[in-house]
Design a protein around this motif. Sequence first.
Motif, PDB file in Angstrom:
ATOM      1  N   UNK A  39     -69.143  12.396 -11.038  1.00 30.23           N
ATOM      2  CA  UNK A  39     -70.244  12.284 -11.993  1.00 30.23           C
ATOM      3  C   UNK A  39     -71.498  11.631 -11.412  1.00 30.23           C
ATOM      4  N   UNK A  40     -71.347  10.746 -10.447  1.00 26.57           N
ATOM      5  CA  UNK A  40     -72.490  10.006  -9.918  1.00 26.57           C
ATOM      6  C   UNK A  40     -73.611  10.915  -9.406  1.00 26.57           C
ATOM      7  N   UNK A  41     -73.322  11.879  -8.518  1.00 23.29           N
ATOM      8  CA  UNK A  41     -74.423  12.728  -8.044  1.00 23.29           C
ATOM      9  C   UNK A  41     -75.028  13.585  -9.152  1.00 23.29           C
TER      10      UNK A  41
ATOM     11  N   UNK B 249     -80.442   4.914 -22.590  1.00 26.80           N
ATOM     12  CA  UNK B 249     -79.841   3.577 -22.637  1.00 26.80           C
ATOM     13  C   UNK B 249     -78.329   3.642 -22.490  1.00 26.80           C
ATOM     14  N   UNK B 250     -77.709   4.642 -23.134  1.00 25.96           N
ATOM     15  CA  UNK B 250     -76.253   4.805 -23.004  1.00 25.96           C
ATOM     16  C   UNK B 250     -75.858   5.103 -21.568  1.00 25.96           C
ATOM     17  N   UNK B 251     -76.597   5.979 -20.914  1.00 29.24           N
ATOM     18  CA  UNK B 251     -76.291   6.303 -19.508  1.00 29.24           C
ATOM     19  C   UNK B 251     -76.429   5.048 -18.651  1.00 29.24           C
ATOM     20  N   UNK B 252     -77.481   4.280 -18.869  1.00 31.26           N
ATOM     21  CA  UNK B 252     -77.684   3.065 -18.077  1.00 31.26           C
ATOM     22  C   UNK B 252     -76.585   2.039 -18.322  1.00 31.26           C
ATOM     23  N   UNK B 253     -76.199   1.866 -19.589  1.00 30.76           N
ATOM     24  CA  UNK B 253     -75.176   0.859 -19.903  1.00 30.76           C
ATOM     25  C   UNK B 253     -73.780   1.279 -19.457  1.00 30.76           C
ATOM     26  N   UNK B 254     -73.437   2.539 -19.666  1.00 33.22           N
ATOM     27  CA  UNK B 254     -72.079   2.978 -19.358  1.00 33.22           C
ATOM     28  C   UNK B 254     -71.862   3.270 -17.881  1.00 33.22           C
TER      29      UNK B 254
ATOM     30  N   UNK C 105     -73.187   0.202 -14.120  1.00 32.27           N
ATOM     31  CA  UNK C 105     -72.352  -0.768 -13.399  1.00 32.27           C
ATOM     32  C   UNK C 105     -71.574  -0.126 -12.252  1.00 32.27           C
ATOM     33  N   UNK C 106     -71.178   1.127 -12.425  1.00 29.25           N
ATOM     34  CA  UNK C 106     -70.376   1.784 -11.383  1.00 29.25           C
ATOM     35  C   UNK C 106     -71.220   2.670 -10.470  1.00 29.25           C
ATOM     36  N   UNK C 107     -72.434   3.007 -10.911  1.00 28.76           N
ATOM     37  CA  UNK C 107     -73.358   3.804 -10.088  1.00 28.76           C
ATOM     38  C   UNK C 107     -74.702   3.058 -10.098  1.00 28.76           C
ATOM     39  N   UNK C 108     -74.853   2.034  -9.271  1.00 24.36           N
ATOM     40  CA  UNK C 108     -76.056   1.200  -9.329  1.00 24.36           C
ATOM     41  C   UNK C 108     -77.364   1.960  -9.064  1.00 24.36           C
ATOM     42  N   UNK C 109     -77.331   3.000  -8.266  1.00 22.63           N
ATOM     43  CA  UNK C 109     -78.553   3.758  -7.976  1.00 22.63           C
ATOM     44  C   UNK C 109     -79.057   4.496  -9.219  1.00 22.63           C
ATOM     45  N   UNK C 110     -78.222   4.603 -10.217  1.00 19.70           N
ATOM     46  CA  UNK C 110     -78.601   5.275 -11.449  1.00 19.70           C
ATOM     47  C   UNK C 110     -79.600   4.445 -12.273  1.00 19.70           C
ATOM     48  N   UNK C 111     -79.545   3.139 -12.170  1.00 18.63           N
ATOM     49  CA  UNK C 111     -80.415   2.281 -12.976  1.00 18.63           C
ATOM     50  C   UNK C 111     -81.907   2.494 -12.676  1.00 18.63           C
ATOM     51  N   UNK C 112     -82.340   2.500 -11.410  1.00 14.59           N
ATOM     52  CA  UNK C 112     -83.755   2.791 -11.177  1.00 14.59           C
ATOM     53  C   UNK C 112     -84.134   4.213 -11.571  1.00 14.59           C
TER      54      UNK C 112
END
Length: 108
Positions: A10-12, A71-76, A79-86
Amino acid sequence: ACPRAVVNTMAPLLVSKMITRSFLQPIITLLKWQLSYLDRGKLYILGSGGWMCTSGCLGHASQANLLVTLAEVALLWGAVVPVLLPAVLLATGTNMLMCKVGHGHFGV
């Protein structure tokens, strides 16, 4: 091993979705708006099925749904895909900019 495989799969996909939302989608939206005409506070473009509204994404409900989803994507997943936050932050900022352009320049 199974939860890690889900994250690795899911990360990529999530990161590419946020990058696409930040760069490609605004370009396509601006092109649609440029080709549209303003009528009673909404933008319309002629499509194969008749006149279609191209400014529906600027509605309050659409904006609220999008911001909750980001917000849901960032919160859920953050934590496991840190590059997703920026990437989510960039997508949120781009969305706010597109709202300003839609309301300010196009008068929607």
